[in-house]
Design an enzyme around this catalytic site. Structure first.
Site, short mmCIF file in Angstrom:
data_model
loop_
_atom_site.label_atom_id
_atom_site.label_comp_id
_atom_site.label_asym_id
_atom_site.label_seq_id
_atom_site.Cartn_x
_atom_site.Cartn_y
_atom_site.Cartn_z
N CYS A 137 36.87 -47.07 -28.86
CA CYS A 137 37.48 -47.48 -27.58
C CYS A 137 37.04 -48.87 -27.11
CB CYS A 137 37.17 -46.46 -26.50
SG CYS A 137 35.49 -45.85 -26.55
N GLN A 164 29.62 -48.19 -20.67
CA GLN A 164 30.59 -47.19 -21.11
C GLN A 164 30.56 -45.92 -20.26
OE1 GLN A 164 29.88 -48.71 -25.63
NE2 GLN A 164 31.03 -46.80 -25.47
N ARG A 269 25.54 -46.45 -21.94
CA ARG A 269 26.30 -45.44 -21.18
C ARG A 269 25.91 -45.55 -19.71
NH1 ARG A 269 30.17 -43.29 -23.34
NH2 ARG A 269 29.07 -42.25 -25.02
N HIS A 276 35.69 -48.09 -19.46
CA HIS A 276 34.62 -48.85 -20.09
C HIS A 276 34.72 -50.31 -19.62
CE1 HIS A 276 33.65 -45.48 -22.45
NE2 HIS A 276 33.93 -45.91 -23.68
N1 HSE Z 1 32.36 -43.88 -28.80
C1 HSE Z 1 32.95 -44.10 -27.51
C2 HSE Z 1 31.98 -43.76 -26.43
C3 HSE Z 1 34.21 -43.32 -27.34
O1 HSE Z 1 31.01 -43.06 -26.71
O2 HSE Z 1 32.17 -44.18 -25.30
C4 HSE Z 1 35.45 -44.12 -27.59
O3 HSE Z 1 35.76 -44.30 -28.97
#
Ligand code: HSE
Length: 371
Positions: A137, A164, A269, A276
């Site tokens: 993403c 994210q 995160r 995101h």
């Molecule tokens: N790997 C991404 C995430 C999800 O952990 O935010 C979108 O591909």
């Protein structure tokens, strides 16, 4: 002839967004849809345009899958691992569209993001490629924002920090984040009504609650509410997380480059829900004016928009909450950096479930329907 399209994983988060978009765009009138289930074959499927799709098919039944012209799966890598090679071994020559990363880097797949690589997709189709995979993403969202600069080969390297959303980890992580937020609120809700509260007492209670064994923490490795997690996905044993590794490798595969553009950074995160965000330091291989960079960026596709580098425009247009649920890809905070003339900063936001996941797959399906 209308194609038979099998959907797997349509009930999950990416699958549900895909169905929503397909209904909005009237895509279902162009296909014969078939709905499969890994866990509830025989039960009722979705209602689409007032029609209930009864009797879900068994997603592990290779003979049923073989009847499909196109299979679109949002079920996840475990399903692709369980089914894909069995189907191909049975000489199934249909098209496989996949949201998971399992087949992304294989030689006979193409990573799809048609506003960026339509030509590569079309060449692949002409050469008999049958497997099309959505990209990570953050990679899709970065390319949608910076596509103009990539298409003119102006980028030497990008250093990125991501922010994210919980949705990127999956639906149950969003629920867990919300429970964590609720738990933090509950522990101080009375204090918040008390006008003579002590902020340090409140902060201590909240911090203690985050460390409490009863704090909702089943899926995230550590609490996310009131916190952040500067590691996403597995350890690549070279200092990078797999999420960070994907940035360069998937981007170059999408663009058809052999590791030409260098991209690296730290993926984090945070507690936003489904958008995101990414902060870039970009080195161009030419000294362009900011006006020129802006024009190149916004003229590339219909979804990217430029946000002037002012407080008001930035905080109203360049945030997860202003983008969520839309296909908009705003990019702003553009300025030349103190490092030198060829370096500029940029910040972009995109919906992780739309351009970050479901939309490139929906558009790929449409390309195949029209073949
Ligand atoms: N790997 C991404 C995430 C999800 O952990 O935010 C979108 O591909």
């Amino acid at each position: 002839m209308m194609k038979s399209v099998g959907f797997i994983g349509w009930r999950g988060m990416v699958g549900s967004v895909l169905l929503e978009r397909m209904i909005q765009e009237n895509d279902f009138i162009k296909i014969h849809p078939h709905f499969f289930s890994t866990s509830q074959p025989g039960q009722d499927g979705p209602i689409i345009n007032n029609i209930l799709f009864k009797n879900l098919k068994d997603a592990y039944n290779i003979n049923l899958l073989k009847e499909m012209d196109i299979i679109l799966t949002c079920q996840g890598g475990f399903y692709t691992n369980a089914v894909y090679s069995k189907l191909r071994k049975e000489n199934w020559r249909g098209y496989w569209i996949d949201a998971s990363s399992t087949l992304r880097m294989s030689d006979d797949s193409i990573i799809v993001l048609d506003p960026i690589n339509l030509k590569i997709i079309q060449e692949g189709l002409d050469n008999g490629i049958k497997t099309f995979v959505g990209s990570n993403c953050t990679v899709s969202l970065m390319l949608m924002a910076l596509g103009g600069l990539f298409s003119k080969n102006l980028i030497e390297w990008i250093s990125v920090s991501t922010y994210q959303a919980a949705s990127g980890a999956g639906a149950k992580y969003i629920i867990e984040l919300l429970k964590q937020m609720g738990a933090l609120y509950n522990v101080v809700s009375k204090d918040l009504l008390n006008k003579s509260y002590s902020i340090l007492d409140i902060e201590k209670k909240v911090t203690k609650e985050i460390e409490n064994n009863q704090f909702p923490l089943k899926y995230f490795p550590i609490p996310l509410a009131g916190n952040l997690i500067p590691w996403i996905d597995i350890d690549m044993n070279n200092g990078q997380s797999r999420e960070e590794w994907k940035g360069q490798f998937e981007t170059n595969k999408i663009l058809g480059f052999k590791n030409k553009v260098i991209i690296d950074g730290i993926c984090v995160r945070i507690s936003s829900i489904r958008c995101h965000s990414q902060s870039f330091t970009i080195k161009l291989n030419k000294n362009l004016s900011l006006k020129n960079i802006e024009e190149i960026i916004v003229s590339h596709n219909n979804w990217v928009s430029f946000v002037p580098n002012s407080i008001e425009e930035t905080i109203s247009k360049l945030t997860p909450s202003s983008v969520t649920g839309t296909l908009n890809i705003p990019i702003g905070r553009l300025r030349k950096m103190n490092i030198g003339e060829k370096y500029f900063s940029a910040f972009t936001v995109g919906d992780q479930l739309l351009w970050g996941a479901a939309e490139p797959l929906r558009r790929m399906l449409n390309l195949l329907i029209n073949i």
